[in-house]
Each structure stands twice: as structure tokens, then as C-alpha cells.
Design a protein around this motif. Structure first.
Motif, PDB file in Angstrom:
ATOM      1  N   LYS A 118     -30.927   5.120  -6.172  1.00  0.00           N
ATOM      2  CA  LYS A 118     -31.797   5.438  -7.306  1.00  0.00           C
ATOM      3  C   LYS A 118     -32.944   6.339  -6.856  1.00  0.00           C
ATOM      4  N   ARG A 121     -31.488   9.782  -6.113  1.00  0.00           N
ATOM      5  CA  ARG A 121     -31.072  10.490  -7.331  1.00  0.00           C
ATOM      6  C   ARG A 121     -32.266  11.030  -8.110  1.00  0.00           C
ATOM      7  N   LEU A 178     -24.578   6.990  -8.754  1.00  0.00           N
ATOM      8  CA  LEU A 178     -25.506   7.200  -7.652  1.00  0.00           C
ATOM      9  C   LEU A 178     -24.882   7.950  -6.482  1.00  0.00           C
TER      10      LEU A 178
END
Length: 216
Positions: A118, A121, A178
């Protein structure tokens, strides 16, 4: 009083797993939406003292932690919907074995992949790329073992679907987005993963948890 699921409307993490179990067990429920910025409010902490989600309110009985909720629902409604915990002694022992493996050898590393992925990204920091690659490498050791296990049986605890399989969906459903392909690489793991995410209970949650589910 219909059972209440207190959770955000998105389906990832434990909140999605609990909703999936409710659907598999055909248990009517109502979603009580929670906003992320209210998790540390006095009202929320009175129900979930760790400031997390989800929790259920079953006619005044409050229960949190998704694995505990899932087990409670199966044990309260054993003859309703999909049977998700075996009762025969040896089959249940194999279920508990697989549940322990999921908790100790999958979940910590899957969580690390999710957190690092996360950050990678959405923030694009170099250190997050390193952390993500390391987390994927750590998780791959468990997935390599899963590949062997699933070459001998259909699901992780045997040839019948159990809660253990569903417990993997929370973080696993985020992996492709992801940039982690571990659940779609090996033929046995890929076959198992496509099986569980193709279940109607998960497909029906793809647009978020609906406000109310009832059954005929």
C-alpha cells in the motif's frame, strides 16, 4: 433484532471475511457503516477497545476479532448454509492445524505485504519498494508449502471448504492490485485461490458490503 455488522463498506480485511461468512451461512444481517476517522471515538472504543473493525452486535451480544466472529457464527448456525468447521474428530484436528498455520505462517507476512504494498503503491518511496519485496519473499515460503499441500487436497484443511480458506481472502484479495502474484503463480495455489474468490458470497461483495442482506 437482525444481526448488525459494524464495519466500513469496503470488503477487504476482516470485515469482508465476516460478511462472506454471513453470506455463506445465509444469516440475515444489517451493515452499520463505520467511518475510519471514528475508530478512536469513545462510542466505538466502548464496543471495540482496540479501535479496530469489524465487530458484530447479535441482539446485544458484542463480539470483535474476525476469526472469533466467524467461529461464533458457524457454531451458532451449524446446520444452516455452508458448513465451515468439521465436527468429526480427525477432520476438526486438521482444520485446527490449518487454522494455526494461517495465523502463524501466513497472516503476519500477508499483512506485511499489504502494508508495504500500500505504501509502495500510493507513496512510491524507495524504502517501501524494498520492504515490499522483502515481505513478498517472506510470504512466498508459506505459499510454497501451500503449493505442496494443495497438490494433495482441494482445500487447506482437506477436501471441503472451511473457515481457514476464507480467512485468506482479507489480505489476499488485495495482492494483485498491490503487485504481488503469489496466489496466482503455482498451479495448485492458483486453482484453490480462483475457487474461493469465485464463490457467489465473495462475488456479491465486490462492490462493497450492502446495507442489508436477507434470505428467503
Amino acid at each position: 433484532m437482525v444481526l448488525e455488522l459494524h464495519a466500513p463498506v469496503t470488503t477487504t480485511g476482516g470485515r469482508g471475511v465476516v460478511a462472506m461468512v454471513l453470506l455463506e451461512k445465509r444469516i440475515p444481517f444489517e451493515l452499520v457503516p463505520i467511518e475510519w476517522d471514528t475508530l478512536n471515538s469513545k462510542e466505538h472504543l466502548a464496543k471495540q477497545p482496540f479501535g479496530q473493525v469489524p465487530f458484530i452486535d447479535d441482539d446485544g451480544f458484542i463480539l470483535y476479532e474476525s476469526r472469533a466472529i466467524a467461529r461464533y457464527l458457524e457454531e451458532k448456525y451449524p446446520q444452516q448454509g455452508t458448513k465451515l468447521i468439521p465436527t468429526e474428530l480427525k477432520a476438526k484436528a486438521l482444520f485446527e492445524q490449518a487454522a494455526s498455520v494461517e495465523f502463524a505462517d501466513y497472516e503476519p507476512y500477508a499483512r506485511a505485504v499489504y502494508m508495504a504494498g500500500k505504501a509502495k503503491r500510493f507513496r512510491g518511496l524507495p524504502d517501501d519498494h524494498v520492504a515490499f519485496d522483502e515481505a513478498v519473499a517472506d510470504l512466498s515460503r508459506a505459499i510454497d508449502v501451500y503449493e505442496v499441500i494443495l497438490g494433495k487436497q482441494k482445500y487447506l484443511a482437506g477436501d471441503e471448504l472451511t473457515l481457514v480458506d476464507l480467512f485468506h481472502i482479507g489480505f489476499g484479495a488485495t495482492f494483485e492490485f498491490l503487485g504481488c502474484d503469489l496466489l496466482v503463480k503455482g498451479p495448485n495455489v492458483s486453482r484453490w485461490w480462483k475457487d474461493i474468490i469465485s464463490r457467489p458470497s465473495w462475488i456479491s461483495l465486490s462492490d462493497g458490503i450492502k446495507s442489508t442482506y436477507t434470505y428467503e
